[in-house]
Scaffold this active site. Structure first.
Site, mmCIF file in Angstrom:
data_model
loop_
_atom_site.group_PDB
_atom_site.id
_atom_site.type_symbol
_atom_site.label_atom_id
_atom_site.label_comp_id
_atom_site.label_asym_id
_atom_site.label_seq_id
_atom_site.Cartn_x
_atom_site.Cartn_y
_atom_site.Cartn_z
ATOM 1 N N ALA A 116 0.807 -1.216 0.000
ATOM 2 C CA ALA A 116 0.000 0.000 0.000
ATOM 3 C C ALA A 116 0.838 1.263 0.000
ATOM 4 O O ALA A 116 0.315 2.350 -0.197
ATOM 5 C CB ALA A 116 -0.935 0.011 1.219
ATOM 6 N N CYS A 117 2.142 1.156 0.241
ATOM 7 C CA CYS A 117 2.964 2.344 0.416
ATOM 8 C C CYS A 117 4.279 2.192 -0.311
ATOM 9 O O CYS A 117 4.985 1.202 -0.115
ATOM 10 C CB CYS A 117 3.220 2.588 1.897
ATOM 11 S SG CYS A 117 4.262 4.018 2.220
ATOM 12 N N GLY A 118 4.616 3.153 -1.150
ATOM 13 C CA GLY A 118 5.854 3.079 -1.909
ATOM 14 C C GLY A 118 7.032 3.767 -1.260
ATOM 15 O O GLY A 118 8.161 3.585 -1.687
#
Length: 310
Positions: A116-118
């Protein structure tokens, strides 16, 4: 389609009356990929297996560790083993060119990055904003890059290529389109013949679809697209448009800017920080592009009807 990209499962479907039916279904695959740089732990990214070489290239470019394909000497997946001893290719050992360490300081990451998070594994706030080796070119006055009608067609063109989403409903997608005018041959739709792309007006020619990638993480899909372009020695991506299936987040703007992509188009909204970064880097952010209208939040000069040919 690889068995690891989608996984078969059994579900029970309920309706409002309480009726239940059992059926087979498919889920999007999600597995960890541990990336090691010259023997040191770098990150563990949750991703949909497939196109992992592209993912590694794109992620390292986004982190300003590499700037070109030659910066990566080798990517070895042989050491990735499952609990039963079978090879699962979930460990990527990357050997960098020695010059990489001389040009740039080491980048520290936490061990885990979710799908969900880069950027949530980045070690400091200052490291979030990277300096691009492929800066976005400024808009050309009076010469729009893309016609609004052509831009509105991009989400549908992306959707037509989303085979994993069609099977699972559980992945994001990113596509890279090239706009004629960079010296490559292109079809002139008005004349129905191939011409030198540099002589075609930028707007009326349909953007060429270069690549589509899908992943449970929207940033992973973008990394795979950009990694594909890096491996093909196409950077900087000055006359391209990145179309994504979700929202335009800060990390997606950052990844586009690191590759020199001038336009990021999303079917949902951008964040305020994404728009701020786009304005700082000279990138055009488009949101709510759903086939009939869209909103442009920055550098709107790149969008407009092309001038008629002389």
């Amino acid at each position: 389609m690889s068995a690891r990209v989608t996984v078969r499962t059994r579900v029970h479907r309920f309706d409002a009356t309480g009726e239940v039916s059992a059926r087979a279904d498919r889920l999007a695959g999600e597995e960890p990929l541990e990336i090691r740089l010259d023997g040191e732990e770098f990150t563990v990214a949750m991703r949909t297996p497939g196109h992992d070489v592209e993912l590694v290239h794109g992620l390292l470019l986004a982190e300003a560790i590499i700037t070109r394909r030659a910066d990566v000497r080798e990517i070895d997946f042989a050491s990735g083993l499952g609990p039963d001893g079978s090879r699962n290719y979930n460990v990527a050992r990357v050997r960098l060119d020695p010059g990489v360490h001389e040009r740039r300081p080491p980048t520290r990451r936490q061990v885990y990055t979710s799908s969900a998070c880069g950027i949530c594994g980045t070690a400091s706030i200052e490291a979030v904003e990277k300096q691009s080796a492929h800066p976005v070119e400024p808009p050309a006055p009076g010469r729009p890059l893309i016609d609004p009608a052509a831009l509105l067609r991009l989400p549908e063109r992306l959707g037509a290529e989303q085979s994993v989403f069609d099977a699972t409903g559980g992945v994001h997608a990113a596509a890279l389109f090239r706009v004629p005018g960079d010296g490559r041959p292109a079809e002139d739709p008005a004349a129905g013949r191939t011409t030198a792309a540099g002589t075609c007006p930028a707007g009326p020619a349909e953007p060429e679809l270069l690549v589509v990638r899908e992943d449970v993480g929207r940033h992973n899909a973008v990394d795979k697209v950009i990694g594909w372009a890096l491996a093909a020695d196409l950077l900087p991506l000055h006359r391209t448009i990145l179309q994504v299936s979700g929202r335009a987040s800060f990390e997606l703007v950052q990844k586009a800017a690191m590759a020199g992509i001038p336009v990021l188009s999303a079917v949902s909204a951008p964040s305020a920080l994404a728009v701020d970064l786009a304005r700082d880097t000279g990138l055009t952010v488009v949101g709510f592009n759903r086939g009939r209208t869209f909103n442009a939040y920055s550098c709107t000069e790149r969008i407009g009807p092309a001038a008629p040919p002389r």
